[in-house]
Scaffold this motif. Structure first.
Motif, PDB file in Angstrom:
ATOM      1  N   TYR A 165     -98.217 -35.752 -94.842  1.00 38.04           N
ATOM      2  CA  TYR A 165     -96.905 -35.522 -93.999  1.00 38.04           C
ATOM      3  C   TYR A 165     -97.996 -34.338 -92.887  1.00 38.04           C
ATOM      4  O   TYR A 165     -97.358 -34.209 -91.923  1.00 38.04           O
ATOM      5  CB  TYR A 165     -96.252 -33.737 -95.059  1.00 38.04           C
ATOM      6  CG  TYR A 165     -95.248 -33.753 -94.630  1.00 38.04           C
ATOM      7  CD1 TYR A 165     -93.554 -34.216 -94.460  1.00 38.04           C
ATOM      8  CD2 TYR A 165     -95.258 -32.433 -93.731  1.00 38.04           C
ATOM      9  CE1 TYR A 165     -92.566 -33.205 -94.207  1.00 38.04           C
ATOM     10  CE2 TYR A 165     -93.768 -32.070 -92.934  1.00 38.04           C
ATOM     11  CZ  TYR A 165     -92.600 -32.503 -93.155  1.00 38.04           C
ATOM     12  OH  TYR A 165     -91.875 -32.048 -92.980  1.00 38.04           O
ATOM     13  N   ALA A 166     -98.857 -33.740 -92.856  1.00 42.42           N
ATOM     14  CA  ALA A 166     -99.426 -32.901 -92.199  1.00 42.42           C
ATOM     15  C   ALA A 166     -99.802 -33.744 -90.791  1.00 42.42           C
ATOM     16  O   ALA A 166     -99.608 -34.038 -90.086  1.00 42.42           O
ATOM     17  CB  ALA A 166    -100.272 -32.015 -92.945  1.00 42.42           C
ATOM     18  N   TRP A 167    -100.873 -34.797 -91.336  1.00 41.71           N
ATOM     19  CA  TRP A 167    -101.272 -35.945 -90.562  1.00 41.71           C
ATOM     20  C   TRP A 167    -100.695 -36.740 -90.045  1.00 41.71           C
ATOM     21  O   TRP A 167    -101.219 -37.046 -88.980  1.00 41.71           O
ATOM     22  CB  TRP A 167    -102.746 -36.029 -90.927  1.00 41.71           C
ATOM     23  CG  TRP A 167    -103.611 -34.840 -91.332  1.00 41.71           C
ATOM     24  CD1 TRP A 167    -103.590 -34.267 -92.210  1.00 41.71           C
ATOM     25  CD2 TRP A 167    -103.877 -33.519 -89.893  1.00 41.71           C
ATOM     26  NE1 TRP A 167    -104.399 -33.318 -92.059  1.00 41.71           N
ATOM     27  CE2 TRP A 167    -104.943 -32.960 -90.961  1.00 41.71           C
ATOM     28  CE3 TRP A 167    -103.988 -33.735 -88.963  1.00 41.71           C
ATOM     29  CZ2 TRP A 167    -105.497 -32.279 -89.723  1.00 41.71           C
ATOM     30  CZ3 TRP A 167    -104.951 -32.873 -88.040  1.00 41.71           C
ATOM     31  CH2 TRP A 167    -105.566 -31.792 -88.891  1.00 41.71           C
ATOM     32  N   GLN A 168     -99.414 -37.835 -90.999  1.00 41.03           N
ATOM     33  CA  GLN A 168     -98.995 -38.408 -90.174  1.00 41.03           C
ATOM     34  C   GLN A 168     -97.737 -38.498 -89.660  1.00 41.03           C
ATOM     35  O   GLN A 168     -97.418 -39.173 -89.131  1.00 41.03           O
ATOM     36  CB  GLN A 168     -98.713 -39.472 -91.880  1.00 41.03           C
ATOM     37  CG  GLN A 168    -100.190 -39.654 -92.422  1.00 41.03           C
ATOM     38  CD  GLN A 168    -101.291 -41.096 -91.729  1.00 41.03           C
ATOM     39  OE1 GLN A 168    -100.409 -41.284 -90.406  1.00 41.03           O
ATOM     40  NE2 GLN A 168    -101.636 -41.988 -91.858  1.00 41.03           N
ATOM     41  N   ARG A 188    -109.154 -38.861 -90.452  1.00 36.78           N
ATOM     42  CA  ARG A 188    -108.886 -40.204 -91.325  1.00 36.78           C
ATOM     43  C   ARG A 188    -109.677 -40.985 -92.932  1.00 36.78           C
ATOM     44  O   ARG A 188    -108.847 -41.409 -93.419  1.00 36.78           O
ATOM     45  CB  ARG A 188    -108.983 -40.961 -90.541  1.00 36.78           C
ATOM     46  CG  ARG A 188    -108.814 -41.310 -89.268  1.00 36.78           C
ATOM     47  CD  ARG A 188    -109.455 -42.050 -88.093  1.00 36.78           C
ATOM     48  NE  ARG A 188    -108.370 -42.415 -86.808  1.00 36.78           N
ATOM     49  CZ  ARG A 188    -108.733 -42.804 -85.782  1.00 36.78           C
ATOM     50  NH1 ARG A 188    -109.454 -43.347 -85.523  1.00 36.78           N
ATOM     51  NH2 ARG A 188    -107.796 -43.070 -84.695  1.00 36.78           N
ATOM     52  N   ARG A 189    -110.686 -40.266 -92.884  1.00 39.81           N
ATOM     53  CA  ARG A 189    -111.341 -39.933 -94.338  1.00 39.81           C
ATOM     54  C   ARG A 189    -110.578 -39.929 -95.580  1.00 39.81           C
ATOM     55  O   ARG A 189    -110.189 -40.574 -96.314  1.00 39.81           O
ATOM     56  CB  ARG A 189    -112.874 -39.628 -94.604  1.00 39.81           C
ATOM     57  CG  ARG A 189    -113.432 -39.567 -96.172  1.00 39.81           C
ATOM     58  CD  ARG A 189    -114.669 -38.838 -95.117  1.00 39.81           C
ATOM     59  NE  ARG A 189    -115.230 -38.455 -96.739  1.00 39.81           N
ATOM     60  CZ  ARG A 189    -116.644 -37.928 -97.128  1.00 39.81           C
ATOM     61  NH1 ARG A 189    -117.059 -37.352 -96.109  1.00 39.81           N
ATOM     62  NH2 ARG A 189    -116.778 -37.634 -98.379  1.00 39.81           N
ATOM     63  N   LEU A 190    -109.860 -38.111 -95.283  1.00 38.27           N
ATOM     64  CA  LEU A 190    -109.070 -37.935 -95.857  1.00 38.27           C
ATOM     65  C   LEU A 190    -107.482 -38.405 -96.365  1.00 38.27           C
ATOM     66  O   LEU A 190    -107.760 -38.359 -97.434  1.00 38.27           O
ATOM     67  CB  LEU A 190    -108.921 -36.583 -95.418  1.00 38.27           C
ATOM     68  CG  LEU A 190    -109.884 -35.260 -95.682  1.00 38.27           C
ATOM     69  CD1 LEU A 190    -109.951 -34.215 -95.123  1.00 38.27           C
ATOM     70  CD2 LEU A 190    -110.073 -34.880 -97.344  1.00 38.27           C
ATOM     71  N   LEU A 191    -107.293 -38.826 -95.353  1.00 37.40           N
ATOM     72  CA  LEU A 191    -106.147 -39.726 -95.692  1.00 37.40           C
ATOM     73  C   LEU A 191    -105.851 -40.980 -96.907  1.00 37.40           C
ATOM     74  O   LEU A 191    -105.920 -41.363 -97.262  1.00 37.40           O
ATOM     75  CB  LEU A 191    -105.278 -40.184 -94.294  1.00 37.40           C
ATOM     76  CG  LEU A 191    -104.782 -39.092 -93.468  1.00 37.40           C
ATOM     77  CD1 LEU A 191    -105.132 -39.263 -92.208  1.00 37.40           C
ATOM     78  CD2 LEU A 191    -103.177 -38.341 -93.993  1.00 37.40           C
ATOM     79  N   SER A 192    -107.658 -41.689 -96.810  1.00 34.87           N
ATOM     80  CA  SER A 192    -107.866 -43.044 -97.210  1.00 34.87           C
ATOM     81  C   SER A 192    -107.781 -42.906 -98.718  1.00 34.87           C
ATOM     82  O   SER A 192    -107.144 -42.664 -99.605  1.00 34.87           O
ATOM     83  CB  SER A 192    -109.183 -43.822 -96.215  1.00 34.87           C
ATOM     84  OG  SER A 192    -108.690 -43.835 -95.269  1.00 34.87           O
ATOM     85  N   VAL A 193    -108.382 -41.360 -99.008  1.00 35.87           N
ATOM     86  CA  VAL A 193    -108.730 -41.380-100.075  1.00 35.87           C
ATOM     87  C   VAL A 193    -107.272 -40.957-100.573  1.00 35.87           C
ATOM     88  O   VAL A 193    -107.255 -41.099-102.424  1.00 35.87           O
ATOM     89  CB  VAL A 193    -109.925 -39.167-100.310  1.00 35.87           C
ATOM     90  CG1 VAL A 193    -109.957 -38.667-101.395  1.00 35.87           C
ATOM     91  CG2 VAL A 193    -110.954 -40.503 -99.668  1.00 35.87           C
ATOM     92  N   ALA A 194    -106.549 -39.933 -99.810  1.00 37.70           N
ATOM     93  CA  ALA A 194    -105.094 -39.841-100.621  1.00 37.70           C
ATOM     94  C   ALA A 194    -104.315 -40.911-100.710  1.00 37.70           C
ATOM     95  O   ALA A 194    -104.003 -41.424-101.875  1.00 37.70           O
ATOM     96  CB  ALA A 194    -104.039 -38.978 -99.333  1.00 37.70           C
TER      97      ALA A 194
END
Length: 390
Positions: free
Chosen positions: A383-386, A21-27
């Motif tokens: 793409y990977a996580w969502q 979730r942290r990485l997705l927020s960074v993205a």
């Protein structure tokens, strides 16, 4: 019952859910700054610049059509308001439309394939125009780089339900399967001779593995007449091999011997492989009915905050995730002049496939960090996580 990939991650290893979730927020925070003025194109890279006070800023450099298409592929999984925040006020379909309109000037097969893939997945009404451009650029019997050949197959698999692509699809599928050398489970850097010098024709990279295994898995899943067992088996074999070779610290290695299925040179270790590309391909394989390689995905993701290469010496320790900057640093590498280790091992393994030249590991330790970040890293992360269900 299906669950999201993030929910599955939380069930298997809760601390990694927080990391994802942290990485997705960074993205999502970082992508808007990667748009060029006007919001119609993405930069090729964001290069880190260190200020006198030790802080970092990012500078846009270049432009990339393929990175824009990959970003659209990932952003389409976001709610509409967040798509618009990432894509300069446009939805993923609207942004893909800009890319479709640019196709007459696109001469690279991989770029055209990614645009077609995005057009298929966003339901763009001009998908047929995009597919026609791919067909025009994909010359029959001409060798292609494996990554671009894989993108062609993924695009055609995505378009298969709404467009008549069967002839091209079959040719693209067969080209990938024929590209393998002997009974090796890995893929070479090109689908045939002529594109790569003879002395390194046996050397292939991590992307040469993930994109074909993803494409073949998607090809199997797109077949309503019972699937494609041969394509699925090839994807399974490739995935199993790269997972078996994964480093103790979760590293996805960079260069392989496509003849033997071994590692030629492990470094650099790229952040995008750890948090995005490996998960994207392996998740798509599982979604297609293949093996669940979730343990390897989690092991690779863990590397992002537990980097053994940088833990050895305090002076080399630094985070690879920069929340305030909206970036993840690109890679950890040896810092060897002119990529000497890679060249030496490539040449050496041409003659002696098992040659390791281990003295080079002592001479050139992987302690350097490449401080840049590219849009496609975040596109594949989304793409990977969502996307998908497992």
């Amino acid at each position: 019952m299906t669950i999201t990939r993030l929910a599955a991650l939380g069930r298997e290893e809760p601390p990694l859910l927080a990391l994802a979730r942290r990485l997705l927020s960074v993205a999502e925070a970082g992508l808007p700054s990667m748009l060029l003025p006007g919001g119609e194109a993405f930069a090729f890279t964001m290069a880190g610049r260190k200020a006198p006070d030790g802080s970092w800023t990012l500078e846009r450099r270049g432009t990339s059509t393929r990175y824009a298409a990959i970003t659209a592929l990932g952003a389409r999984f976001l709610p509409e308001d967040r798509q618009r925040a990432v894509l300069g006020g446009r939805t993923a379909q609207e942004f893909t439309g800009l890319l479709v309109e640019s196709l007459p000037a696109v001469t690279n097969l991989g770029d055209a394939a990614l645009i077609s893939w995005a057009a298929a997945e966003t339901g763009h009404p001009k998908l047929s125009d995009a597919l026609a451009r791919v067909e025009a650029l994909d010359e029959e019997d001409r060798p292609q780089y494996t990554v671009e050949a894989a993108w062609v197959l993924s695009a055609l698999a995505a378009a298969r339900a709404t467009a008549d692509v069967e002839k091209h699809f079959t040719a693209a599928r067969n080209r990938l399967l024929r590209a393998r050398i002997g009974d090796s489970p890995l893929f070479p850097h090109a689908t045939g001779p002529g594109l790569v010098p003879w002395y390194r024709a046996h050397v292939s990279c991590f992307a040469d593995q993930t994109y074909p295994l993803q494409a073949l898995a998607r090809a199997h899943a797109s077949d309503d007449a019972g699937g494609d067992p041969e394509a699925l088996a090839a994807a399974e074999a490739c995935a199993a091999r790269i997972c078996a070779l994964q480093g103790d610290g979760g590293q996805w290695w960079w260069h392989y011997d496509a003849r033997t299925g071994g590692v030629v040179e492990g470094y650099p270790v790229y952040s995008v492989h750890q948090h995005a590309m490996a998960p994207t391909a392996l998740f798509d394989l599982t979604d297609a009915g293949g093996t669940d390689f979730g343990a390897s995905i989690r092991k690779g993701l863990r590397w992002m905050t537990d980097v053994p290469e940088l833990a050895e010496r305090p002076e080399h320790r630094e985070p690879l995730i920069l929340d305030d900057l909206g970036a993840t640093w690109r890679k950890v590498y040896r810092g060897d002049p002119k990529k000497a280790v890679r060249a030496a091992r490539g040449l050496g393994t041409r003659v002696a496939p098992n040659l390791r030249l281990r003295s080079l590991d002592r001479m050139y330790r992987p302690l350097s960090v490449d401080r840049e970040c590219r849009p496609y890293e975040f596109g594949w992360m989304l793409y990977a996580w969502q996307g998908g269900r497992i």
